[in-house]
Design an enzyme around this catalytic site. Structure first.
Site, PDB file in Angstrom:
ATOM      1  N   GLN A   1       3.363   7.147   2.403  1.00 36.07           N
ATOM      2  CA  GLN A   1       2.175   6.289   3.150  1.00 36.07           C
ATOM      3  C   GLN A   1       2.126   5.042   1.649  1.00 36.07           C
ATOM      4  OE1 GLN A   1       0.505   6.213   6.882  1.00 36.07           O
ATOM      5  NE2 GLN A   1      -1.397   5.877   5.741  1.00 36.07           N
TER       6      GLN A   1
ATOM      7  N   GLU B   1      -1.771  -3.018   5.069  1.00 35.85           N
ATOM      8  CA  GLU B   1      -2.959  -2.532   4.426  1.00 35.85           C
ATOM      9  C   GLU B   1      -2.424  -4.561   3.131  1.00 35.85           C
ATOM     10  OE1 GLU B   1      -3.817   0.736   3.469  1.00 35.85           O
ATOM     11  OE2 GLU B   1      -4.431   1.486   4.831  1.00 35.85           O
TER      12      GLU B   1
ATOM     13  N   ASP C   1      -7.013  13.992   4.339  1.00 40.67           N
ATOM     14  CA  ASP C   1      -7.866  12.480   5.308  1.00 40.67           C
ATOM     15  C   ASP C   1      -7.674  13.305   6.141  1.00 40.67           C
ATOM     16  OD1 ASP C   1      -8.089  11.124   6.893  1.00 40.67           O
ATOM     17  OD2 ASP C   1      -6.427   9.375   5.883  1.00 40.67           O
TER      18      ASP C   1
ATOM     19  N   LYS D   1     -14.123   8.424   6.474  1.00 42.78           N
ATOM     20  CA  LYS D   1     -13.927   7.400   7.045  1.00 42.78           C
ATOM     21  C   LYS D   1     -14.633   7.679   7.966  1.00 42.78           C
ATOM     22  CE  LYS D   1      -9.203   6.819   6.494  1.00 42.78           C
ATOM     23  NZ  LYS D   1      -7.335   7.300   6.989  1.00 42.78           N
TER      24      LYS D   1
ATOM     25  N   SER E   1      -6.343   1.192   8.380  1.00 40.11           N
ATOM     26  CA  SER E   1      -4.641  -0.385   8.229  1.00 40.11           C
ATOM     27  C   SER E   1      -5.213  -1.160   9.173  1.00 40.11           C
ATOM     28  CB  SER E   1      -3.469   0.481   8.600  1.00 40.11           C
ATOM     29  OG  SER E   1      -3.947   1.785   9.584  1.00 40.11           O
TER      30      SER E   1
HETATM   31  P1  PGA Z   1      -4.953   4.245   9.501  1.00 36.86           P
HETATM   32  O1  PGA Z   1      -3.855   4.976   7.694  1.00 36.86           O
HETATM   33  O2  PGA Z   1      -5.899   3.508   8.824  1.00 36.86           O
HETATM   34  O3  PGA Z   1      -4.010   4.067   9.586  1.00 36.86           O
HETATM   35  O4  PGA Z   1      -5.006   5.953   9.644  1.00 36.86           O
HETATM   36  C1  PGA Z   1      -4.799   5.528   6.743  1.00 36.86           C
HETATM   37  C2  PGA Z   1      -4.620   6.334   5.577  1.00 36.86           C
HETATM   38  O5  PGA Z   1      -3.880   7.158   5.945  1.00 36.86           O
HETATM   39  O6  PGA Z   1      -5.194   6.605   4.778  1.00 36.86           O
HETATM   40 ZN    ZN Z   2      -4.450   8.642   4.590  1.00 35.80          ZN
END
Ligand code: PGA
Ligand code: ZN
Length: 410
Positions: free
Chosen positions: A163, A200, A303, A328, A358
């Site tokens: 990713q 992003e 994460d 987060k 994201s």
């Molecule tokens: P997400 O991805 O904000 O789309 O969940 C960011 C990440 O996986 O770090």
């Molecule tokens: Zn992540």
């Protein structure tokens, strides 16, 4: 802190989707906060909104905000946010769950207002509480340079399976680190011959993981940066196997852990986020074990595995699955739980990476949370208006700390 008014509204996030913003009006001024949203979300994250959708959450919020009008709160430290939580709990019992995004926005707006009420900035309010006011060490940026997976569109029907391909400077100041990342990002575009950016603002490409790793290594060497990966492995894990599409390949759990170990060694990767499926605590342990023997002393980052959830974090620490984790706030939707996670990380020496989502808004609370709670890294992209606003906020905090030092030494 007297609430003259609390006003909820919709704002658009970087994906053009609706998000929730809350503005509080107190005698100190106006304080607003808005929530980000993820796309490659962990299964154990709290839902962003009520199960009936964002519009239902908004309807609930409008009623709740009326109840906040003309109320007084005494919020001198983070724990005092309980006064708000008690009211929200009571309200939820009648109407259903607000959702993590509503919590993010309302708690952040409250903390901003509360810090102003006590004559401090938000990062300082948090730092005084959790780090006893010790001068904070500035975080280093973790910048998303090249993208694949769920955040990127396919080009010629292909994209890397991983990713995020990340750049991580090691500099004396955050401002210099950010400049280096921006230069390296431009250089990566040239090498990739990239034309388009993903969710992003990372470059999109049809290249394979290995081809991109060759390029990002070259970029990092030129600017003396470290490299990182967000594998986001759950996104291509199907019951038993990791299903790679570019190039087509199936790896079982053992092969996947071996493969990660190999690429960490070959490309000198400093940071690996979610290398295994989100429920494979044991698989993470194997990867951490294997890379611990390397000189690079890489970070194995949870994460989707940990989802900022104190219980999952405790489990990951106990199983020695991680030595670093993403924080987060809207993943768990409670600043008090975030505080608990931070305390666990500090106690067990787990490196903390405060992270954007994201789908981002122009809210810069992430920067204050990262500096205040003492995050070693802030993951917020390299480019894009919604990302740069957070980066600028850290630069401003860094400047204000330097000026303070300058005044003291005079
Ligand atoms: P997400 O991805 O904000 O789309 O969940 C960011 C990440 O996986 O770090
Ligand atoms: Zn992540």
């Amino acid at each position: 802190m007297f609430i003259k008014e609390a006003i909820p509204s919709y704002v658009k996030n970087s994906r053009g989707r609706r998000s929730i913003q809350i503005k509080l009006v107190t005698y100190e001024g106006r304080f607003s906060a808005s929530a980000p949203s993820g796309k490659s979300t962990g299964k154990s994250e709290v839902a962003c909104y009520n199960s009936r959708g964002i519009e239902y959450s908004m309807r609930m919020l409008k009623i709740f905000c009326k109840k906040l009008k003309d109320k007084n709160f005494i919020i001198k430290r983070i724990d005092d946010i309980k006064q708000l939580n008690v009211l929200m709990d009571k309200f939820e019992k009648r109407y259903g769950k607000f959702g993590g995004n509503v919590y993010f926005a309302i708690e952040a707006a409250f903390l901003k207002a509360a810090s102003a009420d006590t004559g401090r900035e938000l990062w300082k309010f948090i730092n005084d509480d959790i780090n006893k006011g010790r001068k904070p060490k500035m975080p280093m940026p973790v910048g998303n340079c090249i993208g694949g997976g769920l955040h990127s569109k396919k080009i010629k029907n292909r994209r890397p399976d991983f990713q995020e391909f990340l750049l991580i400077p090691k500099e004396k100041t955050y401002a210099r680190a950010v400049t280096l990342n921006l230069r390296a990002y431009e250089y990566a575009r040239k090498l990739l011959k990239a034309r388009s950016k993903n969710d992003e603002s990372a470059w999109m490409t049809p290249k394979t993981n290995e081809e991109v790793l060759e390029i990002i290594r070259k970029v990092a060497d030129k600017y003396k940066l470290r490299i990182g990966l967000d594998i986001a492995a759950s996104a291509f894990y199907d019951k038993k196997y990791y299903e790679y599409k570019n190039k087509k390949l199936t790896r079982d759990k053992v092969d996947q852990a071996d493969y990660i170990e190999q690429i960490v060694k070959k490309f000198k990767i400093f940071y690996v986020e979610d290398p295994m499926d989100e429920n494979d605590f044991g698989g993470f342990t194997e990867v951490l074990n294997a890379v611990s023997k390397n000189k690079t002393k890489s970070l194995i980052v949870g994460d989707d595995l940990t989802t900022t959830n104190p219980r999952r974090v405790e489990r990951a620490i106990k199983a020695k699955s991680i030595n670093a984790m993403i924080i987060k706030v809207n993943q768990i939707g409670s600043i008090l739980k975030v505080k608990k996670v931070v305390e666990l990380c500090q106690k067990k020496n787990i490196t903390m990476i405060f992270s954007h989502r994201s789908g981002e808004t122009f809210d810069d609370t992430l920067a204050d949370y990262c500096v205040g709670f003492g995050g070693q890294f802030m993951k917020s992209g390299i480019y894009g208006k919604e990302r740069l606003i957070k980066i600028k906020r850290v630069i401003d905090i860094e400047k204000s700390l330097k000026n303070l030092q300058h005044c003291r030494s005079k």
